[in-house]
Design a protein around this motif. Structure first.
Motif, PDB file in Angstrom:
ATOM      1  N   ASN A 116     -38.451 -32.483  19.327  1.00 45.56           N
ATOM      2  CA  ASN A 116     -38.455 -33.949  19.252  1.00 45.56           C
ATOM      3  C   ASN A 116     -39.024 -34.434  17.933  1.00 45.56           C
ATOM      4  N   ASN A 117     -39.997 -33.697  17.424  1.00 44.53           N
ATOM      5  CA  ASN A 117     -40.682 -34.101  16.201  1.00 44.53           C
ATOM      6  C   ASN A 117     -40.782 -32.920  15.247  1.00 44.53           C
ATOM      7  N   ILE A 118     -40.273 -33.113  14.040  1.00 40.05           N
ATOM      8  CA  ILE A 118     -40.254 -32.059  13.027  1.00 40.05           C
ATOM      9  C   ILE A 118     -40.955 -32.588  11.774  1.00 40.05           C
ATOM     10  N   HIS A 119     -42.103 -31.970  11.437  1.00 41.17           N
ATOM     11  CA  HIS A 119     -42.868 -32.353  10.244  1.00 41.17           C
ATOM     12  C   HIS A 119     -42.953 -31.134   9.330  1.00 41.17           C
ATOM     13  N   LEU A 120     -42.194 -31.140   8.262  1.00 45.00           N
ATOM     14  CA  LEU A 120     -42.168 -30.017   7.330  1.00 45.00           C
ATOM     15  C   LEU A 120     -42.380 -30.484   5.894  1.00 45.00           C
ATOM     16  N   SER A 121     -43.056 -31.608   5.723  1.00 46.78           N
ATOM     17  CA  SER A 121     -43.280 -32.140   4.383  1.00 46.78           C
ATOM     18  C   SER A 121     -44.073 -31.162   3.518  1.00 46.78           C
ATOM     19  N   SER A 122     -43.633 -31.002   2.274  1.00 44.13           N
ATOM     20  CA  SER A 122     -44.276 -30.140   1.278  1.00 44.13           C
ATOM     21  C   SER A 122     -44.101 -28.659   1.561  1.00 44.13           C
ATOM     22  N   CYS A 123     -43.324 -28.303   2.566  1.00 45.61           N
ATOM     23  CA  CYS A 123     -42.906 -26.917   2.739  1.00 45.61           C
ATOM     24  C   CYS A 123     -41.646 -26.683   1.896  1.00 45.61           C
ATOM     25  N   HIS A 124     -41.415 -25.444   1.523  1.00 45.00           N
ATOM     26  CA  HIS A 124     -40.245 -25.145   0.693  1.00 45.00           C
ATOM     27  C   HIS A 124     -39.067 -24.782   1.598  1.00 45.00           C
ATOM     28  N   LEU A 125     -38.112 -25.727   1.692  1.00 45.49           N
ATOM     29  CA  LEU A 125     -36.930 -25.515   2.528  1.00 45.49           C
ATOM     30  C   LEU A 125     -35.672 -25.291   1.704  1.00 45.49           C
ATOM     31  N   GLY A 126     -35.663 -25.793   0.466  1.00 43.35           N
ATOM     32  CA  GLY A 126     -34.459 -25.826  -0.345  1.00 43.35           C
ATOM     33  C   GLY A 126     -34.079 -24.476  -0.926  1.00 43.35           C
ATOM     34  N   PRO A 127     -33.056 -24.513  -1.815  1.00 41.86           N
ATOM     35  CA  PRO A 127     -32.430 -25.728  -2.368  1.00 41.86           C
ATOM     36  C   PRO A 127     -31.344 -26.350  -1.480  1.00 41.86           C
ATOM     37  N   CYS A 128     -30.841 -25.598  -0.511  1.00 44.27           N
ATOM     38  CA  CYS A 128     -29.774 -26.133   0.331  1.00 44.27           C
ATOM     39  C   CYS A 128     -30.340 -26.959   1.486  1.00 44.27           C
ATOM     40  N   PHE A 129     -29.542 -27.870   1.970  1.00 43.43           N
ATOM     41  CA  PHE A 129     -29.945 -28.662   3.130  1.00 43.43           C
ATOM     42  C   PHE A 129     -30.020 -27.739   4.351  1.00 43.43           C
ATOM     43  N   PRO A 130     -31.127 -27.768   5.120  1.00 44.28           N
ATOM     44  CA  PRO A 130     -31.304 -26.817   6.229  1.00 44.28           C
ATOM     45  C   PRO A 130     -30.206 -26.932   7.285  1.00 44.28           C
ATOM     46  N   LYS A 131     -29.415 -25.864   7.434  1.00 42.92           N
ATOM     47  CA  LYS A 131     -28.304 -25.904   8.389  1.00 42.92           C
ATOM     48  C   LYS A 131     -28.764 -25.824   9.835  1.00 42.92           C
ATOM     49  N   TRP A 132     -29.928 -25.230  10.088  1.00 45.69           N
ATOM     50  CA  TRP A 132     -30.390 -25.084  11.464  1.00 45.69           C
ATOM     51  C   TRP A 132     -30.697 -26.426  12.113  1.00 45.69           C
ATOM     52  N   LEU A 133     -30.886 -27.473  11.291  1.00 40.51           N
ATOM     53  CA  LEU A 133     -31.122 -28.800  11.852  1.00 40.51           C
ATOM     54  C   LEU A 133     -29.924 -29.293  12.657  1.00 40.51           C
ATOM     55  N   ARG A 134     -28.759 -28.692  12.402  1.00 40.52           N
ATOM     56  CA  ARG A 134     -27.550 -29.102  13.115  1.00 40.52           C
ATOM     57  C   ARG A 134     -27.664 -28.849  14.619  1.00 40.52           C
ATOM     58  N   THR A 135     -28.539 -27.912  14.986  1.00 40.46           N
ATOM     59  CA  THR A 135     -28.713 -27.576  16.404  1.00 40.46           C
ATOM     60  C   THR A 135     -29.699 -28.503  17.118  1.00 40.46           C
TER      61      THR A 135
END
Length: 795
Positions: free
Chosen positions: A276-295
């Protein structure tokens, strides 16, 4: 200019915690009441609670209902104590102390101080222990580890120190399998998370805002019952993969933000959870847009800001946010055009969007009709500002630092709930429309650095809640309206800098008692400086603890299932020490008056030196005349003073040397004369600060003062002259008396030496041994005379 800055998040995972904090105003939280009047509390547990009271400091009387008196015998009626209404055992102890929003409100009850008491082993039935938001220190006592029934331990917002492993080790044993909620947030704990996995029954784990380091162990994945996990604001680092979440199928709230974690998941990773709540600010996720968010199709709050993402936003992204409450993808390098967010089905929410500090371009896209906050600043959006970008629920709109063009639309009546409107640093033109006066809730209006022209609309006086008004760097004209001082009494910041305003400074501005910064520089304002400026009472007081000028806004579901709190912190350019600087976090500390670059005339009113909290005063490049007030030394907080480019004459006041915090001074190009006062402060400035005053002498300028040159201060000159006359009178008296006394002494001594031989012999021996001493004595008398004269001159 101003921008958004988010410091609080209250989501559905925290809703119950917030609700519990609201109960602090009640004598006993409703769910802790003891209903068994006949049972009462058990005596040994009553004594344990009294020992608990002895071991801590209770300056505010939080535990005043606890006592050994007969009328206080039933501990189940004590504040914060909950008992089982059948057995009488103490089951809950809730002594947290907190307001809902610490930034804006004061605590409702006092805070307990001292070590966490070690006396809980006698309360074997205790299931809930809440001591959050106090001033407890030290570690967790071993007695807590012996409580086989404890399933909630909340020690957040205290001063607990030491290694996390030392604290959790004291909870091993019987507590290990029973503990379900562990909150240790906002302390000073160090160490790693290696031992946390032993608490296999944990449903909620909050260790945020500590000093934890090391990596995130994969053993976290063994906490299969975990639904709330928060380790934000620590110093964790290393790689996080799908293995960390392999068994966390019940996880609803994940907060890894503000660490140095690198998240690397396989492109086909399908997580077991639905967050329900995803807080990942200042974590390194890139450079691509995270595909797992699609789920993740149940997301209500998503924060992937400052995540090093340089991709475009995929089209599928909008379809995954049916219950969105807040989206933050700011401070990345995302590019391209945005999809149409208006299709987001956010029926039960008032969503907020922060897409600032990216490289999005093209026309402004549409957003859901019930959007509450929209922050698109620092992008490359172009084209006109359209009225149908959002609906009537809008409270915060920041489109600053883009490439918007055209006139301001006359449709602000459609956004009557606006609290913040920031359109700064665009290419907008035309007049400010009268419909701006329909923004009755407006607290921030920033239109600086555009091409707006014309007079200020009188309807603006209806915005009586305005605190921050920045209209600088435009082409606005006419006289400064008197109604600004009459109707906008809440103003803290007012900048009309770099416009085409004429006329005099209205006396009504002196009614702005909350004003911290007043900038009217670089206009064509004439007349005298108002003497009533000392009525700006906030500038009389020195800087207060509140450092920012901000606005609080909430994004919440209508049914009350989610809270999302944000702060919008205003940012502005302020003239400081000869240059313009952009301030944000410390803007509220400044006390500034800037009237530079106008046609002001007359003298500096002495009343202005009553603004004891003033840190910067700029009156440069005007037609001011007269002397610099002798009371300038009262401005002890002054750090920047610019009086250059005027027609001031006379001496620099000696009291200016008492401005110990003064680090910038410019009195160049005036008609000042005399010696620059000697002080460590004034001699530390470069000679360029005094250039253009040919009659000034003494360091740091190259003109040397003649022996008789003194600062031309009439009061000080009279004092010096009186003291010099006193020295001359003393000298005349001294030498006249010395002469007469010497004659009497010489005659008497000569007669005695002629008549008595032994005296004569001893006298000449005395002279032979003491002649050097007498010579030095006369030298001291001469030096003393010169010293008196020197002291008089210095005084």
């Amino acid at each position: 200019m101003s921008r958004a800055y988010h410091t609080r998040n209250f989501d559905d995972g925290l809703f119950l915690a917030i609700a519990r904090k609201l109960f602090v105003v009640l004598p006993h939280p409703p769910f802790l009441w003891a209903t068994g009047e006949k049972i009462g509390c058990i005596e040994r547990e009553r004594q344990a609670l009294l020992k608990f009271k002895e071991d801590i400091t209770d300056e505010y009387g939080v535990l005043s209902s606890w006592g050994g008196e007969e009328e206080k015998r039933d501990c189940c009626k004590w504040r914060g104590v909950g008992c089982d209404n059948i057995t009488g055992h103490v089951t809950s102890l809730n002594l947290h102390s907190s307001p809902l929003y610490e930034h804006h409100f004061t605590p409702l009850i006092g805070k307990l101080q001292g070590l966490v008491p070690d006396g809980f082993r006698k309360m074997s039935a205790l299931t809930n222990l809440v001591l959050s938001r106090n001033q407890l220190e030290g570690g967790i006592p071993r007695s807590l580890g012996e409580m086989c029934s404890l399933h909630t331990l909340d020690l957040c917002h205290n001063n607990l120190t030491g290694e996390l492993s030392d604290l959790t080790r004291n909870l091993y044993g019987r507590t290990e399998s029973s503990l379900e909620i562990l909150r240790l947030c906002q302390n000073q704990l160090r160490g790693s998370l290696t031992d946390i996995a032993r608490f296999s029954s944990l449903r909620e784990l909050d260790i945020s805002n500590n000093q934890l380091n090391g990596s995130l162990p994969e053993s976290i994945g063994f906490l299969s019952k975990l639904d709330y996990f928060d380790v934000s604001f620590n110093s964790l680092q290393g790689l996080v993969s799908g293995g960390h979440f392999s068994n966390l199928s019940k996880l609803k709230h994940l907060d890894l933000s503000y660490n140095s974690l690198v998240l690397r998941f396989k492109s086909d990773w399908d997580p077991a959870f639905q967050l329900n709540n995803i807080h990942l600010s200042s974590c390194h996720l890139g450079p691509c847009f995270p595909k797992w968010l699609r789920t993740q199709i149940k997301v209500r709050l998503l924060d992937i800001s400052s995540a090093s993402i340089s991709d475009t936003v995929p089209n599928w992204f909008c379809n995954l946010l049916p219950k969105l409450a807040f989206l933050n993808i700011s401070h990345n390098l995302m590019r391209g055009t945005l999809p149409d967010f208006s299709s987001v089905d956010a029926v039960d929410t008032f969503p907020g969007f922060d897409l600032s500090f990216n490289r999005f371009e093209g026309l402004l896209p549409a957003f859901p009709f019930n959007t509450a906050s929209l922050i698109l600043s620092n992008n490359l959006f172009s084209g006109p500002l359209i009225c149908n970008i959002v609906g009537k629920a809008l409270s915060f709109l920041d489109l600053s630092n883009n490439l918007l063009t055209g006139q301001l639309p006359n449709c602000f009546m459609n956004w009557s709930t606006l609290v913040v409107l920031n359109l700064a640093n665009n290419n907008l033109s035309g007049e400010i429309p009268s419909s701006v006066g329909s923004l009755f809730s407006l607290q921030t209006l920033s239109l600086n650095k555009n091409s707006l022209y014309g007079e200020l609309p009188m309807s603006l006086k209806n915005c009586s809640m305005l605190q921050f008004l920045d209209l600088s760097r435009n082409q606005l004209s006419g006289e400064i309206p008197a109604w600004i001082g009459e109707s906008l009494s809440s103003l803290m910041f007012l900048s009309l800098k770099s416009n085409e305003f004429i006329g005099s400074i209205p006396l009504h501005l002196c009614q702005l008692t909350n004003l911290r910064i007043l900038d009217l520089s670089q206009n064509t304002i004439s007349g005298a400086i108002p003497k009533c400026l000392n009525n700006l009472t906030t500038m009389v007081r020195k800087g207060e603890a509140e450092t920012i000028i901000d606005n609080l806004y909430l994004t919440s579901m209508r049914c009350g299932a989610i809270f999302s709190g944000r702060y919008y912190i205003n940012k502005a350019w302020v003239g400081w020490k000869g240059r313009d600087y952009e301030y944000e976090r410390y803007l509220g500390l400044l006390r500034v008056i800037d009237f530079a670059g106008n046609n002001l005339s007359g003298e500096i009113p002495e009343e202005i030196t009553g603004l004891l909290g003033l840190v910067a005063l700029n009156l440069s490049r005007n037609n001011l005349t007269g002397v610099i007030p002798q009371t300038i030394g009262l401005l002890k907080s002054l750090e920047s003073l610019d009086l250059s480019g005027n027609q001031f004459y006379g001496a620099i006041p000696v009291t200016m040397g008492d401005l110990n915090f003064l680090s910038y001074l410019n009195v160049a190009y005036n008609n000042l004369s005399g010696q620059i006062p000697s002080s460590t402060q004034l001699q530390s400035f470069d000679a360029s600060a005094f250039i253009g005053n040919p009659a000034l002498c003494g360091l740091p300028v190259t003109n040397k003062c003649l022996g008789g040159d003194l600062p031309q201060n009439p009061v000080m000159n009279d004092v010096i002259q009186d003291n010099q006359e006193t020295v001359h009178e003393f000298s005349d008296w001294f030498y006249t008396g010395m002469g007469n006394g010497f004659c009497v002494f010489f005659c008497g001594l000569s007669g005695a030496l002629l008549l008595i031989r032994s005296w004569r012999h001893a006298y000449f021996q005395f002279l032979d041994g003491s002649w050097g001493l007498l010579s030095r004595y006369w030298q001291l008398i001469r030096l003393d005379k010169n010293h008196c004269q020197t002291l008089a001159v210095r005084f």
